[in-house]
Design a protein around this motif. Structure first.
Motif, PDB file in Angstrom:
ATOM      1  N   LYS A 132      48.164 -25.335  19.110  1.00  0.00           N
ATOM      2  CA  LYS A 132      48.720 -26.564  19.661  1.00  0.00           C
ATOM      3  C   LYS A 132      47.646 -27.325  20.426  1.00  0.00           C
ATOM      4  CE  LYS A 132      51.908 -29.512  20.264  1.00  0.00           C
ATOM      5  NZ  LYS A 132      52.493 -30.215  19.124  1.00  0.00           N
ATOM      6  N   THR A 133      47.409 -28.578  20.042  1.00  0.00           N
ATOM      7  CA  THR A 133      46.391 -29.412  20.681  1.00  0.00           C
ATOM      8  C   THR A 133      46.955 -30.798  20.929  1.00  0.00           C
ATOM      9  OG1 THR A 133      44.657 -28.199  19.488  1.00  0.00           O
ATOM     10  CG2 THR A 133      44.041 -30.275  20.512  1.00  0.00           C
ATOM     11  N   LEU A 134      46.882 -31.262  22.161  1.00  0.00           N
ATOM     12  CA  LEU A 134      47.288 -32.611  22.531  1.00  0.00           C
ATOM     13  C   LEU A 134      46.041 -33.463  22.739  1.00  0.00           C
ATOM     14  CD1 LEU A 134      50.110 -31.897  25.161  1.00  0.00           C
ATOM     15  CD2 LEU A 134      50.302 -32.091  22.677  1.00  0.00           C
ATOM     16  N   TYR A 135      46.088 -34.714  22.267  1.00  0.00           N
ATOM     17  CA  TYR A 135      44.948 -35.620  22.381  1.00  0.00           C
ATOM     18  C   TYR A 135      45.333 -36.809  23.254  1.00  0.00           C
ATOM     19  CZ  TYR A 135      42.843 -33.018  18.516  1.00  0.00           C
ATOM     20  OH  TYR A 135      42.303 -32.029  17.727  1.00  0.00           O
ATOM     21  N   THR A 136      44.555 -37.050  24.303  1.00  0.00           N
ATOM     22  CA  THR A 136      44.804 -38.180  25.192  1.00  0.00           C
ATOM     23  C   THR A 136      43.497 -38.923  25.444  1.00  0.00           C
ATOM     24  OG1 THR A 136      44.419 -36.900  27.223  1.00  0.00           O
ATOM     25  CG2 THR A 136      46.659 -36.909  26.357  1.00  0.00           C
ATOM     26  N   GLN A 137      43.618 -40.230  25.592  1.00  0.00           N
ATOM     27  CA  GLN A 137      42.426 -41.053  25.841  1.00  0.00           C
ATOM     28  C   GLN A 137      42.212 -41.183  27.333  1.00  0.00           C
ATOM     29  OE1 GLN A 137      42.406 -44.927  24.005  1.00  0.00           O
ATOM     30  NE2 GLN A 137      40.168 -45.042  24.075  1.00  0.00           N
ATOM     31  N   ALA A 138      40.977 -40.894  27.774  1.00  0.00           N
ATOM     32  CA  ALA A 138      40.651 -40.934  29.200  1.00  0.00           C
ATOM     33  C   ALA A 138      39.150 -41.091  29.354  1.00  0.00           C
ATOM     34  CB  ALA A 138      41.103 -39.657  29.896  1.00  0.00           C
ATOM     35  N   ASP A 139      38.744 -41.592  30.503  1.00  0.00           N
ATOM     36  CA  ASP A 139      37.327 -41.577  30.855  1.00  0.00           C
ATOM     37  C   ASP A 139      36.990 -40.196  31.410  1.00  0.00           C
ATOM     38  OD1 ASP A 139      36.879 -44.200  30.095  1.00  0.00           O
ATOM     39  OD2 ASP A 139      37.434 -44.991  32.058  1.00  0.00           O
ATOM     40  N   ILE A 140      35.754 -39.758  31.162  1.00  0.00           N
ATOM     41  CA  ILE A 140      35.312 -38.426  31.561  1.00  0.00           C
ATOM     42  C   ILE A 140      34.439 -38.558  32.813  1.00  0.00           C
ATOM     43  CG2 ILE A 140      34.378 -36.257  30.680  1.00  0.00           C
ATOM     44  CD1 ILE A 140      36.645 -37.447  28.977  1.00  0.00           C
ATOM     45  N   CYS A 141      34.303 -37.471  33.559  1.00  0.00           N
ATOM     46  CA  CYS A 141      33.675 -37.549  34.886  1.00  0.00           C
ATOM     47  C   CYS A 141      32.218 -38.000  34.850  1.00  0.00           C
ATOM     48  CB  CYS A 141      33.803 -36.212  35.614  1.00  0.00           C
ATOM     49  SG  CYS A 141      32.969 -34.840  34.790  1.00  0.00           S
ATOM     50  N   ARG A 142      31.511 -37.779  33.758  1.00  0.00           N
ATOM     51  CA  ARG A 142      30.154 -38.307  33.597  1.00  0.00           C
ATOM     52  C   ARG A 142      30.194 -39.369  32.502  1.00  0.00           C
ATOM     53  NH1 ARG A 142      26.024 -33.055  33.717  1.00  0.00           N
ATOM     54  NH2 ARG A 142      26.947 -32.034  35.547  1.00  0.00           N
ATOM     55  N   SER A 143      29.539 -40.473  32.740  1.00  0.00           N
ATOM     56  CA  SER A 143      29.640 -41.595  31.802  1.00  0.00           C
ATOM     57  C   SER A 143      29.067 -41.274  30.430  1.00  0.00           C
ATOM     58  CB  SER A 143      28.926 -42.828  32.391  1.00  0.00           C
ATOM     59  OG  SER A 143      27.563 -42.538  32.665  1.00  0.00           O
ATOM     60  N   GLU A 144      28.164 -40.301  30.350  1.00  0.00           N
ATOM     61  CA  GLU A 144      27.567 -39.945  29.065  1.00  0.00           C
ATOM     62  C   GLU A 144      28.397 -38.932  28.282  1.00  0.00           C
ATOM     63  OE1 GLU A 144      25.364 -37.357  32.167  1.00  0.00           O
ATOM     64  OE2 GLU A 144      26.292 -39.344  32.045  1.00  0.00           O
ATOM     65  N   LEU A 145      29.446 -38.418  28.892  1.00  0.00           N
ATOM     66  CA  LEU A 145      30.310 -37.468  28.203  1.00  0.00           C
ATOM     67  C   LEU A 145      31.382 -38.213  27.414  1.00  0.00           C
ATOM     68  CD1 LEU A 145      30.740 -34.709  30.932  1.00  0.00           C
ATOM     69  CD2 LEU A 145      29.535 -34.482  28.742  1.00  0.00           C
ATOM     70  N   LEU A 146      31.594 -37.795  26.182  1.00  0.00           N
ATOM     71  CA  LEU A 146      32.531 -38.461  25.275  1.00  0.00           C
ATOM     72  C   LEU A 146      33.828 -37.682  25.094  1.00  0.00           C
ATOM     73  CD1 LEU A 146      29.917 -39.472  22.556  1.00  0.00           C
ATOM     74  CD2 LEU A 146      30.864 -40.931  24.354  1.00  0.00           C
ATOM     75  N   VAL A 147      33.819 -36.398  25.449  1.00  0.00           N
ATOM     76  CA  VAL A 147      34.990 -35.555  25.242  1.00  0.00           C
ATOM     77  C   VAL A 147      35.025 -34.461  26.297  1.00  0.00           C
ATOM     78  CG1 VAL A 147      33.758 -34.048  23.616  1.00  0.00           C
ATOM     79  CG2 VAL A 147      36.261 -34.187  23.522  1.00  0.00           C
ATOM     80  N   GLU A 148      36.235 -34.083  26.689  1.00  0.00           N
ATOM     81  CA  GLU A 148      36.456 -32.965  27.607  1.00  0.00           C
ATOM     82  C   GLU A 148      37.688 -32.217  27.117  1.00  0.00           C
ATOM     83  OE1 GLU A 148      37.995 -32.605  32.167  1.00  0.00           O
ATOM     84  OE2 GLU A 148      36.091 -33.650  31.880  1.00  0.00           O
ATOM     85  N   ILE A 149      37.639 -30.890  27.184  1.00  0.00           N
ATOM     86  CA  ILE A 149      38.712 -30.062  26.635  1.00  0.00           C
ATOM     87  C   ILE A 149      39.130 -29.034  27.680  1.00  0.00           C
ATOM     88  CG2 ILE A 149      39.415 -28.537  24.753  1.00  0.00           C
ATOM     89  CD1 ILE A 149      37.061 -29.702  23.117  1.00  0.00           C
ATOM     90  N   GLU A 150      40.434 -28.923  27.903  1.00  0.00           N
ATOM     91  CA  GLU A 150      40.961 -27.877  28.773  1.00  0.00           C
ATOM     92  C   GLU A 150      41.884 -26.997  27.945  1.00  0.00           C
ATOM     93  OE1 GLU A 150      44.860 -29.655  30.910  1.00  0.00           O
ATOM     94  OE2 GLU A 150      42.988 -30.592  31.549  1.00  0.00           O
ATOM     95  N   ALA A 151      42.190 -25.811  28.466  1.00  0.00           N
ATOM     96  CA  ALA A 151      42.991 -24.877  27.675  1.00  0.00           C
ATOM     97  C   ALA A 151      43.852 -23.998  28.570  1.00  0.00           C
ATOM     98  CB  ALA A 151      42.081 -24.008  26.805  1.00  0.00           C
ATOM     99  N   THR A 152      44.947 -23.513  27.991  1.00  0.00           N
ATOM    100  CA  THR A 152      45.855 -22.599  28.672  1.00  0.00           C
ATOM    101  C   THR A 152      46.210 -21.472  27.706  1.00  0.00           C
ATOM    102  OG1 THR A 152      46.832 -24.440  29.913  1.00  0.00           O
ATOM    103  CG2 THR A 152      48.055 -22.370  29.882  1.00  0.00           C
ATOM    104  N   GLY A 153      46.174 -20.248  28.210  1.00  0.00           N
ATOM    105  CA  GLY A 153      46.486 -19.103  27.361  1.00  0.00           C
ATOM    106  C   GLY A 153      47.312 -18.071  28.093  1.00  0.00           C
ATOM    107  N   GLY A 154      47.957 -17.211  27.333  1.00  0.00           N
ATOM    108  CA  GLY A 154      48.686 -16.101  27.923  1.00  0.00           C
ATOM    109  C   GLY A 154      50.059 -16.431  28.435  1.00  0.00           C
ATOM    110  N   VAL A 155      50.496 -17.681  28.341  1.00  0.00           N
ATOM    111  CA  VAL A 155      51.830 -18.046  28.784  1.00  0.00           C
ATOM    112  C   VAL A 155      52.823 -17.742  27.662  1.00  0.00           C
ATOM    113  CG1 VAL A 155      51.058 -19.806  30.405  1.00  0.00           C
ATOM    114  CG2 VAL A 155      51.528 -20.439  28.038  1.00  0.00           C
ATOM    115  N   VAL A 156      54.069 -17.562  28.045  1.00  0.00           N
ATOM    116  CA  VAL A 156      55.109 -17.238  27.073  1.00  0.00           C
ATOM    117  C   VAL A 156      55.630 -18.528  26.445  1.00  0.00           C
ATOM    118  CG1 VAL A 156      57.384 -16.190  26.765  1.00  0.00           C
ATOM    119  CG2 VAL A 156      55.747 -15.197  28.373  1.00  0.00           C
ATOM    120  N   HIS A 157      55.786 -18.541  25.145  1.00  0.00           N
ATOM    121  CA  HIS A 157      56.306 -19.721  24.453  1.00  0.00           C
ATOM    122  C   HIS A 157      57.741 -19.451  24.040  1.00  0.00           C
ATOM    123  CE1 HIS A 157      52.340 -21.648  24.186  1.00  0.00           C
ATOM    124  NE2 HIS A 157      51.917 -20.403  24.140  1.00  0.00           N
ATOM    125  N   LEU A 158      58.649 -20.280  24.546  1.00  0.00           N
ATOM    126  CA  LEU A 158      60.071 -20.096  24.268  1.00  0.00           C
ATOM    127  C   LEU A 158      60.554 -21.112  23.252  1.00  0.00           C
ATOM    128  CD1 LEU A 158      61.336 -19.475  27.919  1.00  0.00           C
ATOM    129  CD2 LEU A 158      60.752 -17.783  26.172  1.00  0.00           C
TER     130      LEU A 158
END
Length: 354
Positions: free
Chosen positions: A328-354
């Protein structure tokens, strides 16, 4: 039911994260379910008419989501009750709290660069001050995961970039509440830019302490040299939480940085690849801490922040190659903390999916 009753009658807990069409989740009035900590909505025609203050369980995110209008539903196996503290709206169980605070960034009428402290710095300090006061009062002392949404994160006003202003304010509250004395208590976090006029902070906290994770490929963010601002960013690369035998993993916003240097400037495909290498390194560190091979790239859920809409298809192609397409991957448009960065990715694991 009083909160004191819940605290004494609930025992074990599990943290859950599910995804659903926003219309379906809201039409089913999911927040009436006693186990829902909150629903994270992204900007869409549907969410535009919903006031986050109507229910403490709606966490509005000032970013547009691409693809179907999906929301995140965070829950637990314990009974949940709503509450508020000053500007914070939250829902909590005996073990976990999910909350949100929104503060307007306002300047005096004679707005000028000599305002001290700058409004974003003041708002960041106030937001974290309120959060830490709430956690102290509630007994959910441990800040586990934070999502920060800043107006015009790369813009400079009052002689300093907004992200650096934010870092000063955030760190000031951490110091005031004695939360920098132990690096292992620094939470996982993300900070991205929006076009909103507000500072928005979502947070997950709890009674159980997570283990802060760092990435051996990177210098810890809180040890960055002064070239990145007067105060270093206050977050860990990830957090691992052993919650009643549930092994949850929170990976902070991760980008194409090795050491403290930005790599692959102008190449969004290479930046995506480097971000995944960094996420993989944090996963390895989490598995080392746990003493078991608990997490892999294909067992996590991802939220991707991209700067330019023209880069989206390239990022998706790379992630579909590097990670199982069913992830599962969600895509959102945002500015990143450094102006030269074009993409940032965060992740979550180990949670229960109901």
């Amino acid at each position: 039911m009083r909160l004191d009753d819940i605290m004494t009658t609930d025992t074990g807990t599990r943290l859950t994260l599910t995804y659903a069409p926003a219309a379906e989740a809201l039409n089913n009035d999911a927040l009436r379910t006693e186990n829902i900590l909150g629903i994270v909505l992204f900007d869409s025609p549907l969410s535009a008419g919903i006031d986050a203050d109507q229910s403490s369980g709606i966490l509005k995110t000032p970013l547009s989501i691409y693809g179907s209008d999906v929301c995140e539903i965070w829950g637990t196996t314990q009974t949940v009750v709503p509450g508020h503290y000053l500007d914070i709206r939250y829902r909590r169980s005996a073990t976990l709290t999910l909350g949100s605070i929104t503060l307007a960034i306002t300047s005096p009428t004679d707005d000028g660069d000599n305002i001290s402290p700058p409004p974003i710095q003041s708002c960041a300090q106030e937001a974290y001050q309120q959060i830490f006061n709430l956690l102290q009062q509630s007994g959910h002392l441990h800040l586990l995961r934070v999502w920060n949404f800043l107006p015009d994160i790369n813009r400079s006003t009052h002689g300093l970039e907004h992200y650096r202003q934010f870092n000063i304010g955030r760190q000031s509250s951490f110091i005031a509440h004695n939360r920098l004395t132990e690096e292992s208590s620094i939470p996982a976090a993300s900070a991205v830019g929006t076009s909103s006029a507000n500072l928005v902070v979502h947070f997950l906290a709890g009674r159980h302490k997570s283990v802060a994770l760092e990435n051996p490929r990177q210098i810890s963010a809180y040890r960055y040299p002064k070239e990145y601002g007067p105060c270093s960013p206050t977050f860990s690369r990830g957090g691992w939480l052993n919650l009643d035998q549930q092994h949850a993993l929170f990976i902070s916003g991760t980008a194409s940085i090795v050491g403290h240097d930005t790599l692959h400037i102008g190449d969004v495909a290479a930046q995506t690849q480097e971000s995944i290498r960094n996420i993989s390194a944090v996963i390895d560190e989490a598995n080392r801490v746990a003493g078991h091979h608990l997490h892999t790239l294909n067992t996590l859920n991802y939220r991707v922040y991209f700067r330019n809409i023209a880069d989206l298809s390239i990022i998706q192609t790379e992630l579909n190659r590097l990670i199982a397409p069913a992830t599962k991957t969600l895509y959102t448009q945002a500015d990143i903390c450094r102006s030269e960065l074009l993409v940032e990715i965060e992740a979550t694991g180990g949670v229960v999916h109901l």
